[in-house]
Motif scaffolding. Structure first.
Motif, PDB file in Angstrom:
ATOM      1  N   GLN A  16      46.959 -47.378  66.101  1.00 22.30           N
ATOM      2  CA  GLN A  16      47.364 -48.156  64.944  1.00 22.30           C
ATOM      3  C   GLN A  16      48.577 -47.501  64.324  1.00 22.30           C
ATOM      4  O   GLN A  16      48.743 -46.282  64.381  1.00 22.30           O
ATOM      5  N   GLU A  17      49.411 -48.299  63.707  1.00 25.31           N
ATOM      6  CA  GLU A  17      50.551 -47.737  62.999  1.00 25.31           C
ATOM      7  C   GLU A  17      50.058 -47.127  61.700  1.00 25.31           C
ATOM      8  O   GLU A  17      49.117 -47.622  61.093  1.00 25.31           O
ATOM      9  N   LEU A  18      50.724 -46.063  61.290  1.00 27.58           N
ATOM     10  CA  LEU A  18      50.379 -45.441  60.021  1.00 27.58           C
ATOM     11  C   LEU A  18      50.982 -46.239  58.883  1.00 27.58           C
ATOM     12  O   LEU A  18      52.021 -46.867  59.032  1.00 27.58           O
ATOM     13  N   SER A  19      50.337 -46.168  57.725  1.00 30.64           N
ATOM     14  CA  SER A  19      50.878 -46.859  56.568  1.00 30.64           C
ATOM     15  C   SER A  19      52.154 -46.153  56.111  1.00 30.64           C
ATOM     16  O   SER A  19      52.414 -44.990  56.454  1.00 30.64           O
ATOM     17  N   GLU A  20      52.946 -46.865  55.343  1.00 30.09           N
ATOM     18  CA  GLU A  20      54.180 -46.291  54.816  1.00 30.09           C
ATOM     19  C   GLU A  20      53.866 -45.086  53.926  1.00 30.09           C
ATOM     20  O   GLU A  20      54.595 -44.095  53.914  1.00 30.09           O
ATOM     21  N   PHE A  21      52.758 -45.159  53.207  1.00 31.09           N
ATOM     22  CA  PHE A  21      52.357 -44.059  52.343  1.00 31.09           C
ATOM     23  C   PHE A  21      52.063 -42.801  53.159  1.00 31.09           C
ATOM     24  O   PHE A  21      52.498 -41.701  52.812  1.00 31.09           O
ATOM     25  N   LYS A  22      51.338 -42.966  54.271  1.00 33.54           N
ATOM     26  CA  LYS A  22      50.978 -41.805  55.093  1.00 33.54           C
ATOM     27  C   LYS A  22      52.217 -41.201  55.749  1.00 33.54           C
ATOM     28  O   LYS A  22      52.340 -39.980  55.854  1.00 33.54           O
ATOM     29  N   CYS A  23      53.157 -42.064  56.171  1.00 37.11           N
ATOM     30  CA  CYS A  23      54.410 -41.557  56.734  1.00 37.11           C
ATOM     31  C   CYS A  23      55.183 -40.771  55.676  1.00 37.11           C
ATOM     32  O   CYS A  23      55.734 -39.705  55.957  1.00 37.11           O
ATOM     33  N   THR A  64      62.127 -45.972  56.412  1.00 37.74           N
ATOM     34  CA  THR A  64      62.198 -47.388  56.783  1.00 37.74           C
ATOM     35  C   THR A  64      63.640 -47.794  56.967  1.00 37.74           C
ATOM     36  O   THR A  64      64.541 -47.207  56.396  1.00 37.74           O
ATOM     37  N   ARG A  70      59.172 -53.759  58.787  1.00 34.76           N
ATOM     38  CA  ARG A  70      58.452 -52.849  59.670  1.00 34.76           C
ATOM     39  C   ARG A  70      58.836 -51.399  59.395  1.00 34.76           C
ATOM     40  O   ARG A  70      59.991 -51.074  59.219  1.00 34.76           O
ATOM     41  N   CYS A  74      56.976 -44.833  61.980  1.00 31.41           N
ATOM     42  CA  CYS A  74      55.570 -44.711  62.366  1.00 31.41           C
ATOM     43  C   CYS A  74      55.262 -45.538  63.564  1.00 31.41           C
ATOM     44  O   CYS A  74      55.735 -46.561  63.780  1.00 31.41           O
TER      45      CYS A  74
END
Length: 74
Positions: A16-23, A64, A70, A74
């Motif tokens: 799964q792709e990581l959330s923007e927060f986790k990145c 980003t 997108r 991540c």
């Protein structure tokens, strides 16, 4: 009834792709001079993923791409 051998997706898991927060958290930890190993253990993310996020962030200069929905790191 499904057996473990017939449902391979559940056995192997799905990426799964990581959330923007986790990145962003990975990048923040990197900027605070945490090692890849420390970040991996802290956030429970594989080291290869952490390394990939940091590498892409260094290449792009941002987590980003402008005008894109997108998350590219991540």
């Amino acid at each position: 009834m499904q057996t473990a051998s017939t449902n391979i997706c559940e056995r192997m898991g799905r990426s799964q792709e990581l959330s923007e927060f986790k990145c962003g958290t990975v990048i923040g930890c990197h900027l605070c001079n945490k090692s890849i190993r420390e970040i991996s253990l802290l956030l429970n993310i594989p080291r290869s993923t952490v390394s990939g996020i940091i590498t892409k962030w260094k290449q792009l200069g941002a987590a980003t791409q402008p005008g894109s929905e997108r998350v590219s790191a991540c």
